[in-house]
Scaffold this active site. Sequence first.
Site, PDB file in Angstrom:
ATOM      1  N   GLY A 100       5.018   4.490  -2.584  1.00  0.00           N
ATOM      2  CA  GLY A 100       4.920   5.520  -1.552  1.00  0.00           C
ATOM      3  C   GLY A 100       3.878   5.198  -0.506  1.00  0.00           C
ATOM      4  N   ASP A 101       2.750   4.637  -0.937  1.00  0.00           N
ATOM      5  CA  ASP A 101       1.709   4.232   0.018  1.00  0.00           C
ATOM      6  C   ASP A 101       2.206   3.095   0.903  1.00  0.00           C
ATOM      7  OD1 ASP A 101      -0.654   5.906  -0.862  1.00  0.00           O
ATOM      8  OD2 ASP A 101      -0.197   4.887  -2.739  1.00  0.00           O
TER       9      ASP A 101
END
Length: 467
Positions: free
Chosen positions: A263-264
């Site tokens: 997600g990052d």
Amino acid sequence: MSLVIVGDCLLDVDLVGSVGRVCPDAPALVVDEDTRRPRPGGAGLAALLAARAGEPVTLVTALADDDEAEVLRTQLGRVPVVAGPANTPTPVKTRVRAAGHTLARIDRTRAGTPTVTAEMLAALRSADAVLVSDYGRGLTEDAVLRNVLTELAGRVPVVWDPHPKGASPVRGVTLATPNLDEARRMSGQSGDGVTEAEAAATMLRARWRAGAVAVTLGGRGALLAWVDGDVDGGVGGGVGGGEERTRLVPAPPVAVADPCGAGDRFAVAVTAALMRHETVPAAVEQAVAAAARFVADGGAAEITGGSFPDGTPDDDVAAACHLADQIRARGGTVVATGGCFDLLHAGHIRTLSAARAMGDCLVVCMNSDDSVRALKGPGRPLNGEADRAEVLRALGCVDHVVVFAETSPERVLAELRPDVWVKGGDYTPETLPETELVRGWGGEVVVVPYHDGRSTTRLARMLSETG
């Protein structure tokens, strides 16, 4: 350009060991510890990933005055950090891992209210794009910080990676990027299908007055909800008219052992693309591809803090070699190509795409400005090496860029030792000076056919004639 990541930092620790027996006095596995690997977590991981991708990143955060914060600073390496007081101990999340899998996670956190300083706000105001990496630690609740973010959302791309325990995005952000679980919790939707993701994305976009919402779906990609005409320029979304649209952006199939950090990586990639004036749909497509490559390379478990490419040749080569080692460890093929790439044209794109299709990663060895001048004359390059490298890194087919100072890439090739060396043009392998070197370690040399009529020299001559 300046990418500013603002948000909560954590210290992640991987306790890595092996399992060979069960505890005699409880139904639990016994992990024999081999090593402990610390790395930045939260906004710190996002900043480190941005730096490793060659982005001009600054981290704005709050840090404690304790030993764990010093470890965090060390692991961030040369990422510029502008930090206020966290007013609470550094949160630490320890994952117990064996055989490539996480067996348990141990969290040590305490609540606190971070202080936002004038220096933090000044760093934010200097941004060409902002990623808000909210991990629910209180930083995004600060009223003054939110006012500055609202102001920025009207003039630069602002991407908000939300957290169920964090504050809602400010009005007018370009894009919000919850994962499916977060989107369900924040919207009240149930179910894990694409239909539920679409409903959650549409609802949250309207509630937050955001230009767009991309709900990340792991290996399925991302569900994007946006309004036509509202996000084309990437700034100040969510307040205009237009047709509501949704689109599923599928991810390429990859074997995923550990998705931690995906997600990052998605949020960093989409923010960087928006900073370079991509539309939101195009930026989401690039980010889905970048996140897939990230997890295919091992995800956050393969991240080691403290060093990253900062534009210097030695760091570029070290990072490229690390990537090559990861690819080979999975039985993959490392491909490299080289050139000046002064004015990128269709011939370059075809060569790069063909090269990437020959293996599992593509490293581009690019001549420095001095090297180009030595080869092409004092009027070249037309674009400096930082800009040329930035454009190459933005291409989905390019995994890493190495800048070399010599007129030929032999030194870099000797360190990287690619399995395949690709050259575009009207050469034969026998006429290339690097062929003997590459074949010396069993590598293959491939020449991609020259694309007639497409060359930087021709474009430069046309520009000079029309100027």
